[in-house]
Design a protein around this motif. Structure first.
Motif, PDB file in Angstrom:
ATOM      1  N   UNK A 138       0.824  -1.225   0.000  1.00 30.57           N
ATOM      2  CA  UNK A 138       0.000   0.000   0.000  1.00 30.57           C
ATOM      3  C   UNK A 138       0.853   1.269   0.000  1.00 30.57           C
ATOM      4  N   UNK A 139       2.008   1.227   0.693  1.00 28.27           N
ATOM      5  CA  UNK A 139       2.826   2.441   0.815  1.00 28.27           C
ATOM      6  C   UNK A 139       4.084   2.386  -0.064  1.00 28.27           C
ATOM      7  N   UNK A 140       4.847   1.279   0.051  1.00 28.62           N
ATOM      8  CA  UNK A 140       6.162   1.264  -0.613  1.00 28.62           C
ATOM      9  C   UNK A 140       6.104   0.875  -2.089  1.00 28.62           C
ATOM     10  N   UNK A 141       5.042   0.151  -2.486  1.00 31.98           N
ATOM     11  CA  UNK A 141       4.929  -0.215  -3.906  1.00 31.98           C
ATOM     12  C   UNK A 141       3.446  -0.326  -4.255  1.00 31.98           C
ATOM     13  N   UNK A 143      -0.244  -0.308  -6.004  1.00 28.43           N
ATOM     14  CA  UNK A 143      -0.804  -0.750  -7.287  1.00 28.43           C
ATOM     15  C   UNK A 143      -0.913   0.496  -8.176  1.00 28.43           C
ATOM     16  N   UNK A 144      -0.507   0.425  -9.468  1.00 31.37           N
ATOM     17  CA  UNK A 144      -0.558   1.606 -10.326  1.00 31.37           C
ATOM     18  C   UNK A 144      -1.934   2.287 -10.327  1.00 31.37           C
ATOM     19  N   UNK A 148      -4.141  -1.338 -12.857  1.00 34.92           N
ATOM     20  CA  UNK A 148      -3.648  -2.501 -13.612  1.00 34.92           C
ATOM     21  C   UNK A 148      -2.260  -2.902 -13.124  1.00 34.92           C
ATOM     22  N   UNK A 149      -2.046  -4.207 -13.008  1.00 35.40           N
ATOM     23  CA  UNK A 149      -0.742  -4.702 -12.580  1.00 35.40           C
ATOM     24  C   UNK A 149       0.334  -4.235 -13.564  1.00 35.40           C
ATOM     25  N   UNK A 157      -6.571  -8.067  -7.440  1.00 31.75           N
ATOM     26  CA  UNK A 157      -5.488  -8.128  -6.457  1.00 31.75           C
ATOM     27  C   UNK A 157      -6.001  -8.825  -5.203  1.00 31.75           C
ATOM     28  N   UNK A 158      -5.082  -9.616  -4.567  1.00 31.73           N
ATOM     29  CA  UNK A 158      -5.518 -10.415  -3.409  1.00 31.73           C
ATOM     30  C   UNK A 158      -4.722 -10.045  -2.165  1.00 31.73           C
ATOM     31  N   UNK A 159      -5.369 -10.265  -1.021  1.00 33.74           N
ATOM     32  CA  UNK A 159      -4.640 -10.174   0.256  1.00 33.74           C
ATOM     33  C   UNK A 159      -4.702 -11.560   0.886  1.00 33.74           C
TER      34      UNK A 159
END
Ligand code: AP5
Length: 214
Positions: A138-141, A143-144, A148-149, A157-159
């Motif tokens: 969520x913070x360092x990388x 999702x665009x 889209x990946x 996207x999954x957790x």
């Protein structure tokens, strides 16, 4: 070249393994991914695995070693990256035997060192692309912005079910009790190499590259 990425949950093993796969044509053998596949199969074994994983415990050595043995019988390409395996001394002994049977050896054990506070933040902020498995945070990388990946264009996207503070406590306990003795095990064999896993992802990659080029 065959290497182990060793470190606690959230240390960045999966993130760095994916880079090595892309750049060095190596094969990532993640026992976590194999077990998640087994649990989604709906078999009796899958149900047992799901229960253990959700609580943050370790799946039995017998199951995990069996899964790795099957994969090692496949293609070799640029070598294997063991991600999340071995996690116990029994698994480490089994891996040594399996590699010896294949006429292979370990080239390095890379320990990603990360403090506990950082691990919590990493784990609770993690998501992965449902299509290609690219790892986000969520913070360092994030999702665009177009949703889209960046790797495959996927939009789901999954957790993970075990990515919560409660399971993480157990996962960390298991790590310190059963997996951290491997640090001494590989140090004694002169295979252990340490990396600052708290550094930026690109810096962690640079440190791993340096180890692998020596
Ligand atoms: P597994 O899937 O192996 O999980 P884990 O070891 O807990 O490791 P993670 O996948 O959580 O973390 P990671 O180090 O890969 O971090 P990541 O790169 O994603 O195992 C799950 C479960 O399966 C176990 O609990 C157990 O039940 C079972 N299991 C698996 N193998 C087993 C075995 N051998 N024996 C018995 N049971 C087994 O990064 C995390 C986050 O941080 C991401 O969001 C990422 O974007 C971010 N991040 C990564 N690097 C950085 C950086 N340098 N700076 C900032 N953020 C970063």
């Amino acid at each position: 070249m065959n290497i182990i990425l060793l470190g606690p949950p959230g240390a960045g093993k999966g993130t760095q393994a994916r880079v090595l796969v892309d750049e060095r044509d190596m094969i990532q053998l993640s026992t976590g991914d194999m077990l998640r596949e087994a649990r989604s199969s709906g078999t009796e074994m899958g149900k047992v695995v799901a229960e253990v994983m959700d609580k943050g415990g370790l799946v039995t050595d017998e199951i995990v070693i069996g899964l790795i043995r099957e994969k090692l019988e496949g293609e070799k390409k640029g070598g294997f990256i063991f991600d999340g395996f071995p996690r116990t001394l029994a698994q480490a002994d089994a891996l040594a035997d399996l590699l010896a049977d294949m006429g292979e050896a370990l080239d390095a054990v890379v320990e990603l060192q990360v403090e506990e506070e950082a691990l919590v933040a990493r784990i609770v902020g993690r998501s992965t692309c449902g299509n290609c498995g690219e790892v986000y945070h969520d913070v360092t990388k994030p999702i665009p912005a177009d949703g889209k990946c960046a790797n495959c264009g996927g939009t789901e996207f999954k957790r993970r079910a075990d990515d919560n503070e409660e399971s993480l406590k157990t996962r960390l306990m298991e790590y310190y009790k059963k997996t951290s003795p491997l640090i001494g095990y590989y140090y004694a064999k002169d295979d252990l190499r340490r990396v600052d896993g708290l550094a930026e992802m690109s810096e962690v990659k640079r440190q791993i590259d340096e180890i692998l080029s020596n």
